[in-house]
Design a protein around this motif. Structure first.
Motif, PDB file in Angstrom:
ATOM      1  N   THR A  76       8.736 -15.371  -7.369  1.00  0.00           N
ATOM      2  CA  THR A  76       9.652 -14.380  -7.908  1.00  0.00           C
ATOM      3  C   THR A  76      10.842 -14.220  -6.967  1.00  0.00           C
ATOM      4  O   THR A  76      10.898 -14.839  -5.911  1.00  0.00           O
ATOM      5  CB  THR A  76       8.922 -13.037  -8.173  1.00  0.00           C
ATOM      6  OG1 THR A  76       9.794 -12.183  -8.921  1.00  0.00           O
ATOM      7  CG2 THR A  76       8.525 -12.324  -6.893  1.00  0.00           C
ATOM      8  N   CYS A  77      11.779 -13.389  -7.384  1.00  0.00           N
ATOM      9  CA  CYS A  77      12.975 -13.163  -6.573  1.00  0.00           C
ATOM     10  C   CYS A  77      12.628 -12.229  -5.406  1.00  0.00           C
ATOM     11  O   CYS A  77      11.719 -11.417  -5.500  1.00  0.00           O
ATOM     12  CB  CYS A  77      14.054 -12.542  -7.446  1.00  0.00           C
ATOM     13  SG  CYS A  77      15.635 -12.341  -6.606  1.00  0.00           S
ATOM     14  N   SER A  78      13.386 -12.349  -4.333  1.00  0.00           N
ATOM     15  CA  SER A  78      13.156 -11.474  -3.169  1.00  0.00           C
ATOM     16  C   SER A  78      13.584 -10.039  -3.435  1.00  0.00           C
ATOM     17  O   SER A  78      13.291  -9.148  -2.630  1.00  0.00           O
ATOM     18  CB  SER A  78      13.931 -12.003  -1.963  1.00  0.00           C
ATOM     19  OG  SER A  78      13.560 -13.322  -1.699  1.00  0.00           O
ATOM     20  N   ASP A  79      14.272  -9.808  -4.517  1.00  0.00           N
ATOM     21  CA  ASP A  79      14.799  -8.482  -4.862  1.00  0.00           C
ATOM     22  C   ASP A  79      13.747  -7.380  -4.654  1.00  0.00           C
ATOM     23  O   ASP A  79      12.630  -7.477  -5.163  1.00  0.00           O
ATOM     24  CB  ASP A  79      15.259  -8.502  -6.335  1.00  0.00           C
ATOM     25  CG  ASP A  79      16.112  -7.298  -6.673  1.00  0.00           C
ATOM     26  OD1 ASP A  79      15.617  -6.162  -6.546  1.00  0.00           O
ATOM     27  OD2 ASP A  79      17.281  -7.492  -7.070  1.00  0.00           O
ATOM     28  N   ALA A  80      14.148  -6.345  -3.923  1.00  0.00           N
ATOM     29  CA  ALA A  80      13.211  -5.266  -3.559  1.00  0.00           C
ATOM     30  C   ALA A  80      12.724  -4.468  -4.755  1.00  0.00           C
ATOM     31  O   ALA A  80      11.710  -3.767  -4.663  1.00  0.00           O
ATOM     32  CB  ALA A  80      13.886  -4.325  -2.559  1.00  0.00           C
ATOM     33  N   ILE A 101      15.740 -15.958  -3.166  1.00  0.00           N
ATOM     34  CA  ILE A 101      16.757 -15.396  -4.057  1.00  0.00           C
ATOM     35  C   ILE A 101      16.876 -16.273  -5.318  1.00  0.00           C
ATOM     36  O   ILE A 101      17.104 -17.472  -5.247  1.00  0.00           O
ATOM     37  CB  ILE A 101      18.131 -15.212  -3.350  1.00  0.00           C
ATOM     38  CG1 ILE A 101      18.574 -16.484  -2.612  1.00  0.00           C
ATOM     39  CG2 ILE A 101      18.109 -14.018  -2.412  1.00  0.00           C
ATOM     40  CD1 ILE A 101      20.021 -16.431  -2.139  1.00  0.00           C
ATOM     41  N   GLY A 102      16.640 -15.652  -6.447  1.00  0.00           N
ATOM     42  CA  GLY A 102      16.751 -16.356  -7.729  1.00  0.00           C
ATOM     43  C   GLY A 102      15.485 -17.061  -8.172  1.00  0.00           C
ATOM     44  O   GLY A 102      15.526 -17.918  -9.048  1.00  0.00           O
ATOM     45  N   ASN A 103      14.326 -16.721  -7.555  1.00  0.00           N
ATOM     46  CA  ASN A 103      13.033 -17.336  -7.904  1.00  0.00           C
ATOM     47  C   ASN A 103      13.151 -18.827  -8.212  1.00  0.00           C
ATOM     48  O   ASN A 103      12.872 -19.284  -9.309  1.00  0.00           O
ATOM     49  CB  ASN A 103      12.344 -16.580  -9.056  1.00  0.00           C
ATOM     50  CG  ASN A 103      13.268 -16.089 -10.154  1.00  0.00           C
ATOM     51  OD1 ASN A 103      13.836 -14.994 -10.072  1.00  0.00           O
ATOM     52  ND2 ASN A 103      13.467 -16.918 -11.171  1.00  0.00           N
ATOM     53  N   GLY A 128      11.312 -14.005 -13.222  1.00  0.00           N
ATOM     54  CA  GLY A 128      12.700 -13.618 -12.975  1.00  0.00           C
ATOM     55  C   GLY A 128      12.844 -12.125 -13.227  1.00  0.00           C
ATOM     56  O   GLY A 128      11.871 -11.453 -13.566  1.00  0.00           O
ATOM     57  N   HIS A 129      14.025 -11.601 -13.094  1.00  0.00           N
ATOM     58  CA  HIS A 129      14.206 -10.170 -13.368  1.00  0.00           C
ATOM     59  C   HIS A 129      15.636  -9.869 -13.807  1.00  0.00           C
ATOM     60  O   HIS A 129      16.572 -10.590 -13.454  1.00  0.00           O
ATOM     61  CB  HIS A 129      13.856  -9.336 -12.126  1.00  0.00           C
ATOM     62  CG  HIS A 129      14.824  -9.518 -10.979  1.00  0.00           C
ATOM     63  ND1 HIS A 129      15.858  -8.639 -10.741  1.00  0.00           N
ATOM     64  CD2 HIS A 129      14.914 -10.477 -10.039  1.00  0.00           C
ATOM     65  CE1 HIS A 129      16.536  -9.060  -9.681  1.00  0.00           C
ATOM     66  NE2 HIS A 129      15.987 -10.168  -9.241  1.00  0.00           N
ATOM     67  N   VAL A 130      15.756  -8.798 -14.562  1.00  0.00           N
ATOM     68  CA  VAL A 130      17.085  -8.352 -15.016  1.00  0.00           C
ATOM     69  C   VAL A 130      17.918  -7.950 -13.800  1.00  0.00           C
ATOM     70  O   VAL A 130      17.379  -7.623 -12.753  1.00  0.00           O
ATOM     71  CB  VAL A 130      16.981  -7.146 -15.989  1.00  0.00           C
ATOM     72  CG1 VAL A 130      16.283  -7.522 -17.278  1.00  0.00           C
ATOM     73  CG2 VAL A 130      16.277  -5.967 -15.321  1.00  0.00           C
ATOM     74  N   HIS A 131      19.217  -7.984 -13.964  1.00  0.00           N
ATOM     75  CA  HIS A 131      20.159  -7.593 -12.910  1.00  0.00           C
ATOM     76  C   HIS A 131      19.922  -8.358 -11.602  1.00  0.00           C
ATOM     77  O   HIS A 131      19.988  -7.778 -10.513  1.00  0.00           O
ATOM     78  CB  HIS A 131      20.106  -6.084 -12.664  1.00  0.00           C
ATOM     79  CG  HIS A 131      20.875  -5.314 -13.706  1.00  0.00           C
ATOM     80  ND1 HIS A 131      21.033  -3.956 -13.667  1.00  0.00           N
ATOM     81  CD2 HIS A 131      21.543  -5.725 -14.815  1.00  0.00           C
ATOM     82  CE1 HIS A 131      21.764  -3.558 -14.701  1.00  0.00           C
ATOM     83  NE2 HIS A 131      22.072  -4.619 -15.426  1.00  0.00           N
ATOM     84  N   CYS A 132      19.630  -9.657 -11.739  1.00  0.00           N
ATOM     85  CA  CYS A 132      19.365 -10.484 -10.556  1.00  0.00           C
ATOM     86  C   CYS A 132      20.691 -10.808  -9.848  1.00  0.00           C
ATOM     87  O   CYS A 132      21.585 -11.427 -10.427  1.00  0.00           O
ATOM     88  CB  CYS A 132      18.641 -11.765 -10.952  1.00  0.00           C
ATOM     89  SG  CYS A 132      18.280 -12.826  -9.541  1.00  0.00           S
ATOM     90  N   GLY A 133      20.774 -10.401  -8.595  1.00  0.00           N
ATOM     91  CA  GLY A 133      21.997 -10.607  -7.810  1.00  0.00           C
ATOM     92  C   GLY A 133      22.307 -12.074  -7.573  1.00  0.00           C
ATOM     93  O   GLY A 133      23.475 -12.467  -7.503  1.00  0.00           O
ATOM     94  N   ALA A 134      21.254 -12.895  -7.447  1.00  0.00           N
ATOM     95  CA  ALA A 134      21.462 -14.326  -7.199  1.00  0.00           C
ATOM     96  C   ALA A 134      22.111 -14.985  -8.417  1.00  0.00           C
ATOM     97  O   ALA A 134      23.023 -15.814  -8.283  1.00  0.00           O
ATOM     98  CB  ALA A 134      20.133 -14.997  -6.889  1.00  0.00           C
TER      99      ALA A 134
HETATM  100 ZN   LIG Z   1      17.014 -11.526  -8.086  1.00  0.00          ZN
END
Ligand SMILES: [Zn+2]
Length: 256
Positions: A76-80, A101-103, A128-134
């Motif tokens: 998955t993404c590193s997003d907290a 970042i970006g799975n 993945g996830h919504v609002h992914c910064g990558a």
């Molecule tokens: Zn992300």
């Protein structure tokens, strides 16, 4: 009349003093917070773990002291904002987690191979996830980032190119998040085809939706892809989901 005016003035004055004290206190505390941020975070870590230690007996740790037995390899993404507690079960010894970042598979191929070839998890979940910064960065100009960040975002170009997303930025952003998951799933379906054919591995693509973009509830994990299959109807009829109620299947399986 005169008395009332005086008392009103007094009241306003007291209110102003009160506001002044309140605002200066909150300013001071936010300043202190900024100054002591690492110390506060360390307190959070140590105190939090201390509670964990007291909550769990020796027996809790015994089953996995010598080896791990996860049932899911998850990238998955590193997003907290994305954490394993979204599954509402204790993830310890159950999920072998790889994050970047970006799975992206290509950044962490070795770690994913470890989960599949050594730990033999029957599920590889690409979340993945919504609002992914990558993904957002890959859709924008990220040339000012460090070389290391640029190198990792560069690898998202192919998934985004294949997505051919349409609409306004937020629509394209969401579509690209989903397309990136599809790309990563396709990569793994090819990579682990032997195990998939034998029925020993299932690659699941999903999107964690904390903005309710899919209109299936805030915090929903939307299943968008199974073993490269992206047809919603076919996914719902897959024997792999036979243990999930029809109602829940209709809720969680979706694509934009
Ligand atoms: Zn992300």
């Amino acid at each position: 009349m005169k008395k009332r005016t005086v008392s009103m003035a007094k009241g306003i004055m007291l209110m102003c003093i009160g506001l002044l004290i309140f605002s200066s206190t909150s300013f001071a505390s936010s300043k202190t917070y900024l100054k002591t941020k690492p110390a506060s975070v360390l307190k959070l870590i140590v105190n939090g773990n201390n509670k964990f230690v007291h909550k769990h007996s020796k027996n809790y740790f015994l089953p996995y002291q010598t080896s791990q037995h996860p049932v899911i390899t998850m990238i998955t993404c590193s997003d907290a904002r994305v954490q394993t507690n979204i599954f509402n079960f204790d993830p310890i010894n159950k999920i072998f987690v790889i994050r970047n970042i970006g799975n992206q598979i290509r950044i962490s191929e070795g770690s994913i191979d470890y989960g599949i070839y050594h730990l033999h998890t029957p599920i590889l979940l690409i979340l993945g996830h919504v609002h992914c910064g990558a993904i957002k960065a890959a859709m924008s100009n990220y040339s000012d980032e460090t070389t290391a960040i640029v190198n990792e975002i560069d690898k998202l170009h192919l998934p985004l190119l294949l997505a051919k997303a349409k609409g306004n930025f937020s629509q394209r952003w969401l579509e690209n998040v989903q397309a990136n998951v599809d790309y990563q799933v396709a990569f793994c379906v090819k990579r682990y085809s032997r195990l998939i054919k034998k029925g020993k591995l299932v690659v699941v693509g999903a999107v964690y939706d904390f903005i309710n973009a899919y209109k299936r509830g805030f915090g929903r994990v939307i299943i968008t892809n199974i073993n490269g299959m992206t047809n919603v109807k076919k996914i719902k009829h897959s024997p792999l989901l036979k243990r999930i109620s029809k109602k829940l299947k209709n809720t969680v399986v979706d694509r934009i």
